[in-house]
Design a protein around this motif. Structure first.
Motif, short mmCIF file in Angstrom:
data_model
loop_
_atom_site.label_atom_id
_atom_site.label_comp_id
_atom_site.label_asym_id
_atom_site.label_seq_id
_atom_site.Cartn_x
_atom_site.Cartn_y
_atom_site.Cartn_z
N SER A 116 0.83 -1.21 0.00
CA SER A 116 0.00 0.00 0.00
C SER A 116 0.86 1.25 0.00
N VAL A 138 2.37 1.72 -3.52
CA VAL A 138 1.37 2.19 -4.48
C VAL A 138 1.05 3.66 -4.24
N LEU A 139 0.94 4.06 -3.00
CA LEU A 139 0.68 5.46 -2.67
C LEU A 139 1.84 6.35 -3.13
N GLN A 140 3.07 5.89 -2.93
CA GLN A 140 4.23 6.66 -3.36
C GLN A 140 4.27 6.78 -4.88
N ALA A 141 3.95 5.72 -5.59
CA ALA A 141 3.92 5.77 -7.06
C ALA A 141 2.86 6.75 -7.54
N GLN A 142 1.71 6.75 -6.89
CA GLN A 142 0.65 7.68 -7.28
C GLN A 142 1.06 9.13 -7.01
N GLN A 143 1.78 9.38 -5.92
CA GLN A 143 2.27 10.72 -5.64
C GLN A 143 3.27 11.18 -6.70
N TYR A 144 4.14 10.27 -7.17
CA TYR A 144 5.06 10.61 -8.25
C TYR A 144 4.30 10.93 -9.53
N GLN A 145 3.24 10.18 -9.80
CA GLN A 145 2.44 10.44 -11.00
C GLN A 145 1.79 11.81 -10.93
N TRP A 146 1.26 12.17 -9.79
CA TRP A 146 0.66 13.51 -9.63
C TRP A 146 1.70 14.60 -9.81
#
Length: 71
Positions: A27, A30-38
């Motif tokens: 989790s 996944v949260l860190q990857a989503q922050q990079y995407q943003w």
């Protein structure tokens, strides 16, 4: 005297703890990857904003009768 409280085996506690740790690690990644995407999306929007501003300035100078301030 017998106790009525259920006693979980230690291997089950260890297994459950490792499963929860694995879920927390997944989790978090996944949260860190989503922050990079943003962050990448925000950088892309900033560059698109700069391009749009430059095109607007050029159009204003050419067709709107404006004078470039830096030229």
């Amino acid at each position: 005297m017998a106790s009525n409280a259920p006693v979980a085996p230690t291997w089950f506690d260890t297994y459950l703890r490792s499963l929860l740790d694995w879920q927390a690690a997944c989790s978090a990644s996944v949260l860190q990857a989503q922050q990079y995407q943003w962050g990448m999306l925000a950088a892309c929007q900033q560059s698109a904003k700069a391009v749009q501003q430059e095109l607007w300035d050029e159009w204003t100078c050419r067709f709107g009768g404006g004078v470039p301030l830096d030229g």
